[in-house]
Design an enzyme around this catalytic site. Structure first.
Site, PDB file in Angstrom:
ATOM      1  N   PRO A  11       0.771  -1.155   0.088  1.00 20.05           N
ATOM      2  CA  PRO A  11      -0.160   0.120   0.113  1.00 20.05           C
ATOM      3  C   PRO A  11       0.895   1.263  -0.113  1.00 20.05           C
ATOM      4  O   PRO A  11       1.962   1.320   0.726  1.00 20.05           O
ATOM      5  CB  PRO A  11      -0.838  -0.112   1.549  1.00 20.05           C
ATOM      6  CG  PRO A  11       0.191  -0.839   2.161  1.00 20.05           C
ATOM      7  CD  PRO A  11       0.702  -1.952   1.216  1.00 20.05           C
ATOM      8  N   ARG A  69      -0.730   4.715  -1.203  1.00 17.04           N
ATOM      9  CA  ARG A  69      -1.849   5.773  -0.650  1.00 17.04           C
ATOM     10  C   ARG A  69      -2.688   5.416   0.451  1.00 17.04           C
ATOM     11  O   ARG A  69      -2.904   6.431   1.520  1.00 17.04           O
ATOM     12  CB  ARG A  69      -2.883   5.759  -1.851  1.00 17.04           C
ATOM     13  CG  ARG A  69      -4.107   6.550  -1.828  1.00 17.04           C
ATOM     14  CD  ARG A  69      -5.038   6.921  -3.155  1.00 17.04           C
ATOM     15  NE  ARG A  69      -6.213   7.640  -2.667  1.00 17.04           N
ATOM     16  CZ  ARG A  69      -6.223   8.855  -2.713  1.00 17.04           C
ATOM     17  NH1 ARG A  69      -5.199   9.529  -2.708  1.00 17.04           N
ATOM     18  NH2 ARG A  69      -7.254   9.483  -2.181  1.00 17.04           N
ATOM     19  N   ARG A 110      -2.300  16.344  -8.534  1.00 18.19           N
ATOM     20  CA  ARG A 110      -3.292  15.442  -8.861  1.00 18.19           C
ATOM     21  C   ARG A 110      -4.578  15.809  -9.468  1.00 18.19           C
ATOM     22  O   ARG A 110      -5.037  15.125 -10.285  1.00 18.19           O
ATOM     23  CB  ARG A 110      -3.524  14.466  -7.484  1.00 18.19           C
ATOM     24  CG  ARG A 110      -2.294  13.979  -6.675  1.00 18.19           C
ATOM     25  CD  ARG A 110      -2.613  13.238  -5.354  1.00 18.19           C
ATOM     26  NE  ARG A 110      -3.357  12.018  -6.090  1.00 18.19           N
ATOM     27  CZ  ARG A 110      -4.571  11.687  -5.897  1.00 18.19           C
ATOM     28  NH1 ARG A 110      -5.514  12.790  -5.337  1.00 18.19           N
ATOM     29  NH2 ARG A 110      -4.912  10.374  -6.279  1.00 18.19           N
ATOM     30  N   CYS A 165       0.651  30.282 -14.576  1.00 16.52           N
ATOM     31  CA  CYS A 165       0.116  30.676 -15.738  1.00 16.52           C
ATOM     32  C   CYS A 165      -0.363  29.471 -16.494  1.00 16.52           C
ATOM     33  O   CYS A 165       0.106  29.146 -17.674  1.00 16.52           O
ATOM     34  CB  CYS A 165       0.962  31.427 -16.432  1.00 16.52           C
ATOM     35  SG  CYS A 165       1.545  33.037 -15.432  1.00 16.52           S
TER      36      CYS A 165
HETATM   37  C1  LIG Z   1       3.798  -1.694  -7.977  1.00 14.13           C
HETATM   38  C2  LIG Z   1       3.113  -0.680  -7.208  1.00 14.13           C
HETATM   39  N1  LIG Z   1       2.844  -1.068  -5.742  1.00 14.13           N
HETATM   40  C3  LIG Z   1       2.204  -0.446  -5.087  1.00 14.13           C
HETATM   41  C4  LIG Z   1       1.829   1.080  -5.466  1.00 14.13           C
HETATM   42  C5  LIG Z   1       0.959   1.877  -4.433  1.00 14.13           C
HETATM   43  O1  LIG Z   1      -0.063   1.984  -4.780  1.00 14.13           O
HETATM   44  P1  LIG Z   1      -1.256   3.016  -4.016  1.00 14.13           P
HETATM   45  O2  LIG Z   1      -0.542   4.295  -3.396  1.00 14.13           O
HETATM   46  O3  LIG Z   1      -2.460   3.174  -5.111  1.00 14.13           O
HETATM   47  O4  LIG Z   1      -1.421   2.067  -2.920  1.00 14.13           O
HETATM   48  C6  LIG Z   1       2.020   1.259  -6.874  1.00 14.13           C
HETATM   49  C7  LIG Z   1       1.665   2.800  -7.391  1.00 14.13           C
HETATM   50  O5  LIG Z   1       1.921   3.382  -8.218  1.00 14.13           O
HETATM   51  C8  LIG Z   1       2.955   0.629  -7.605  1.00 14.13           C
HETATM   52  O6  LIG Z   1       3.160   0.742  -8.966  1.00 14.13           O
END
Ligand SMILES: Cc1ncc(COP(=O)(O)O)c(C=O)c1O
Length: 377
Positions: A242, A244, A279, A308
């Site tokens: 994880p 995000r 984002r 700008c």
């Molecule tokens: C291989 C891999 N693992 C984990 C993540 C983490 O994803 P998230 O931040 O959506 O949990 C990413 C995000 O780009 C990723 O490319």
């Protein structure tokens, strides 16, 4: 959650724009992950927020790291992570990244068949599978579609595992990551079920790594249940990555009101924009907005940054009560891919980052023009 008074206090003390993190929220998110994915090993995808203080906190809670660059590997080393705690991922790894991963004894995530020959001798490796699925997120965040650049096909995966073994590597198992900010547990279930179709062809595995990608309001227990079932099919240990989910809710971006303007739309001009939070522009991401003042009736405004660029708008149709210069807004769910993706476009200093953990700690100083041009000749 930090109170309005705490956030205002931080804005007054450290200035805006400002990234503010709440340690308790970070700890709570990790506890939720640990709860749902009870026996899984957790590797934090540090691309979401690579601040060293946050990395140290996660590492001391037993979390490893998923890295996609030499710089991220250097951060893992800086906070004392050993090879067993590090994954080296990415579709176009450099010679430096292979060498540093090997020096550490990290596990590589193989993204294409040719990598079998590029890996340092006797590497530990997973094979990333592209399940060829359309998932419910922004196109730029979807990584498991047939047209995306990631992984090997389901058909190729058994051959790549075999090739790894034949080349003397330790083929630990399979990896899948279908994208980011995904709400629908059904998308994950579909991906995991595609992987289990490989059971006959690959036999038992040591590891099944199901990546990350969970949106903050995803059904974590449901995703975990499906992931555990898939891992059990292979007799494998479950690994998760994880990014995000761990940090997004722990962070807000504080931004000051500069003024108001009416064109065809009503704008509130703010002191943060695409350089601090890209984002909305990149993915159409929506961040909840909280006004840290109260004053009369609300009208709706778009929040426009100082760049700008017409796309430099951080939120649309936000109800705000008569904003005045000096007022402060908090953009929520900004702990992931906020500071991490910030830039110095327009020679705008990247904001400071502060952490609340019973008191305030500056965990990244605000940049200035000198630090921005320090590497220029
Ligand atoms: C291989 C891999 N693992 C984990 C993540 C983490 O994803 P998230 O931040 O959506 O949990 C990413 C995000 O780009 C990723 O490319």
């Amino acid at each position: 959650m930090l109170t309005d008074a705490q956030l205002l206090g931080a804005a007054q003390r450290f200035g805006t724009p400002l990234y503010v993190y709440d340690a308790a929220e970070l700890d709570a998110a990790l506890a939720r992950v640990r709860n749902a994915f009870a026996d899984a090993r957790v590797f934090y995808a540090m691309k979401a927020n690579p601040n060293l203080t946050l990395l140290r906190r996660l590492r001391s809670a037993g979390v490893g790291f998923e890295c996609v660059s030499a710089g991220e590997l250097a951060r893992a080393v800086k906070v004392g992570a050993g090879g067993g705690e590090v994954l080296v991922n990415g579709p176009a790894k450099s010679a430096e990244e292979y060498a540093e991963g090997a020096r550490l004894g990290a596990t590589f995530v193989v993204d294409r068949a040719e990598e079998v020959q590029l890996l340092p001798p006797r590497s530990r490796a997973l094979v990333r599978v592209n399940p060829a699925l359309k998932v419910s997120t922004h196109d730029h965040l979807a990584t498991g579609a047939a047209s995306s650049k990631f992984g090997v096909t389901l058909l190729e995966a058994p051959q790549v595992l075999e090739a790894l073994r034949n080349a003397g590597h330790q083929a630990l198992g399979l990896h899948v990551h279908i994208g980011s900010a995904i709400r629908d547990a059904g998308d994950f279930a579909a991906a995991f079920s595609r992987l289990t179709e490989l059971k006959e062809a690959v036999g038992p595995l040591e590891v099944l790594d199901v990546g990350g990608g969970w949106s903050l309001d995803a059904d974590l227990d449901g995703i975990a249940r499906q992931a555990r079932q898939a891992a059990a099919t292979f007799g494998a240990q479950l690994w998760v990555e994880p990014g995000r989910y761990l940090v997004a809710g722990a962070g807000v971006l504080l931004t000051g009101v500069v003024g108001r303007k009416h064109t065809g739309r009503d704008f509130v001009l703010i002191d943060a924009g695409m350089s601090e939070l890209i984002r909305p522009m990149l993915y159409g991401a929506e961040h909840p907005v909280r006004a840290l003042w109260q004053r009369g009736e609300a009208a709706t405004y778009d929040l426009a940054g100082p760049a700008c660029e017409s796309g430099d708008v951080l939120a649309r149709d936000v109800p705000l009560p008569m904003p005045q210069p000096g007022d402060v807004l908090a953009l929520g769910e900004a702990g992931a891919y906020g500071a991490a993706m910030s830039s110095t476009y327009l020679t705008r200093p990247r904001p400071a980052e502060v952490l609340w953990d019973g008191d305030w700690q500056v965990i990244r100083r605000r940049e200035n023009a000198e630090t921005i041009w320090a590497a220029e000749l």
